[in-house]
Design an enzyme around this catalytic site. Structure first.
Site, short mmCIF file in Angstrom:
data_model
loop_
_atom_site.label_atom_id
_atom_site.label_comp_id
_atom_site.label_asym_id
_atom_site.label_seq_id
_atom_site.Cartn_x
_atom_site.Cartn_y
_atom_site.Cartn_z
N ARG A 32 -1.49 -2.40 -6.53
CA ARG A 32 -1.47 -3.43 -5.64
C ARG A 32 -2.42 -4.57 -6.23
O ARG A 32 -2.21 -5.78 -5.92
CB ARG A 32 -1.84 -2.93 -4.31
CG ARG A 32 -1.94 -3.98 -3.34
CD ARG A 32 -2.37 -3.21 -1.87
NE ARG A 32 -2.99 -3.98 -0.90
CZ ARG A 32 -2.46 -4.85 -0.01
NH1 ARG A 32 -1.19 -5.29 0.20
NH2 ARG A 32 -3.29 -5.57 0.86
N LYS A 78 -2.68 -3.31 7.71
CA LYS A 78 -3.56 -2.78 8.39
C LYS A 78 -3.77 -3.85 9.81
O LYS A 78 -3.31 -4.94 9.90
CB LYS A 78 -4.98 -3.21 7.56
CG LYS A 78 -5.12 -2.14 6.73
CD LYS A 78 -6.34 -2.23 5.85
CE LYS A 78 -6.81 -1.17 4.83
NZ LYS A 78 -8.10 -1.64 3.95
N TYR A 89 -9.74 -11.75 -6.10
CA TYR A 89 -8.66 -11.65 -7.22
C TYR A 89 -9.29 -12.95 -8.14
O TYR A 89 -9.06 -12.94 -9.30
CB TYR A 89 -7.53 -11.80 -6.79
CG TYR A 89 -7.12 -10.45 -6.41
CD1 TYR A 89 -7.27 -9.14 -7.06
CD2 TYR A 89 -6.88 -10.38 -4.84
CE1 TYR A 89 -6.59 -8.05 -6.30
CE2 TYR A 89 -6.59 -9.12 -4.13
CZ TYR A 89 -6.60 -7.93 -4.85
OH TYR A 89 -6.28 -6.95 -4.25
N HIS A 107 -3.48 -9.78 3.94
CA HIS A 107 -4.77 -9.76 4.17
C HIS A 107 -5.10 -10.94 5.54
O HIS A 107 -4.42 -12.07 5.53
CB HIS A 107 -5.65 -10.48 3.10
CG HIS A 107 -5.80 -9.78 1.90
ND1 HIS A 107 -6.22 -9.78 0.58
CD2 HIS A 107 -5.64 -8.35 1.90
CE1 HIS A 107 -6.23 -8.95 -0.21
NE2 HIS A 107 -6.00 -7.91 0.54
N HIS A 135 -3.13 2.56 -5.65
CA HIS A 135 -3.63 1.13 -5.01
C HIS A 135 -3.96 0.15 -6.19
O HIS A 135 -3.85 -1.13 -5.89
CB HIS A 135 -4.96 1.54 -4.23
CG HIS A 135 -5.22 0.51 -3.23
ND1 HIS A 135 -4.48 0.19 -2.20
CD2 HIS A 135 -6.46 -0.42 -3.21
CE1 HIS A 135 -4.91 -0.84 -1.30
NE2 HIS A 135 -6.08 -1.21 -2.03
N ARG A 195 0.78 -1.27 0.08
CA ARG A 195 0.11 0.11 0.03
C ARG A 195 0.90 1.11 -0.08
O ARG A 195 1.93 0.98 0.38
CB ARG A 195 -1.03 0.14 1.09
CG ARG A 195 -1.76 -1.20 1.30
CD ARG A 195 -2.66 -1.14 2.63
NE ARG A 195 -3.49 -2.35 2.86
CZ ARG A 195 -3.31 -3.55 3.46
NH1 ARG A 195 -2.12 -3.67 3.92
NH2 ARG A 195 -4.01 -4.29 3.61
#
Length: 318
Positions: free
Chosen positions: A267, A196, A299, A290, A264, A171
């Protein structure tokens, strides 16, 4: 987190305004949510309280909030939907209100039964829009911006940041949080980033990305402290994400790319292109950081859509 005195800006009685203020501080300090998420949750709460104030004819209190009816919540969500707010944002708003109710309940023992009776609105599943591999590689170089009247080191810096987004799946915030001592140069083929939820992961860095970072460092006019930022702005301070976004906008103009081509999106391109070349979901999940495999599974839809489009354009009977 700094915030205005909510009692002065919230359409709520003093007791509810104080409860909202305490809740937001809890989200930022103890739950360690990002400033962006805390701001969004606060905005959602403010909009709902304004709706209640309009509905009741007076600023709502804690008791009003905790005893509101399912019809109040449905009316709020319906109004927001009529204003063009999408399902995903409505889901977040409902999540914010439930979080606020839990925070109040921990202190008072009260429960907001209406919030538990409302089902979250459905959100349309939007697939990420990756760049074409050739375009993704092009934006990680300085060539598309060669005609700009900018210092070569600035062009090299922007290319290096974008190279980390595409080549390592970072990111923008993760790339800009790297310190000089973290620089993937020479034999260093990975960086450790905090994503995150403060989740730490190791991201491999391939040779072209290392070369982009090395090119930036060779041209950078500033002496970078080991514990200082790797990427700096024109005056030597930390680089703003907005500067990288503007650089990507210039890339879009030079290469004729759509508005969906953002940092983004690089990514997303990283994950989609890996999947298309045989990468497995578990590995891509770890590379992206994730927490849930279901987040990464989006994806598979991107790659299936790409394959179907190629089939339809190439098959003689399609």
């Amino acid at each position: 987190m700094t915030e205005p005195p909510l009692a002065a800006v919230l359409p709520a009685a003093p007791d509810l305004a104080a409860a909202v203020s305490a809740w937001l501080r809890h989200l930022a300090a103890e739950r360690r949510m990002s400033a962006h998420t805390v701001e969004a949750y606060g905005r959602d709460a403010r909009q709902f309280l304004a709706f209640l104030a309009d509905r009741f004819g007076a600023p709502p209190s804690v008791a009003d909030f905790m005893t509101c009816a399912p019809a109040d919540l449905r009316g709020f969500l319906a109004r927001r939907r009529a204003e063009g707010i999408e399902g995903r944002s409505l889901q977040r708003a409902l999540s914010a209100l439930r979080s606020l109710a839990r925070s109040i309940g921990r202190d008072s023992g009260a429960t907001a039964s209406a919030l538990g009776a409302i089902r979250a609105p459905k959100a349309a599943r939007r697939l990420p829009r990756p760049l074409d591999p050739l375009d993704a590689r092009a934006v990680t170089t300085t060539e598309p911006r060669a005609g700009e009247a900018r210092d070569p080191w600035v062009l090299a810096r922007d290319a290096a940041v974008l190279a980390l987004c595409y080549g390592a799946g970072l990111r923008i915030s993760e790339a800009l949080a790297l310190k000089r001592s973290d620089a993937p140069v020479g034999a260093v083929d990975a960086v450790t980033v905090v994503g995150k939820g403060r989740k730490t992961r190791s991201a491999p860095v391939i040779a072209p990305v290392r070369k982009a970072v090395e090119a930036y460092l060779a041209l950078c006019p500033y002496t970078l402290a080991a514990d200082g930022p790797l990427f700096v702005g024109a005056k030597g301070g930390p680089l703003s994400p907005r500067i990288v976004q503007l650089a990507m906008e210039r890339m879009r103009g030079a290469l004729g790319l759509p508005d969906s081509a953002t940092p983004h999106a690089l990514r997303h391109s990283f994950a989609t292109h890996l999947l298309g070349r045989g990468g497995d979901l578990r590995t891509i999940q770890e590379l992206l950081g994730h927490a849930s495999l279901s987040t990464t599974q989006v994806y598979t839809g991107v790659d299936s859509a790409r394959l179907l489009a190629a089939y339809k354009s190439a098959h003689p009977r399609a």
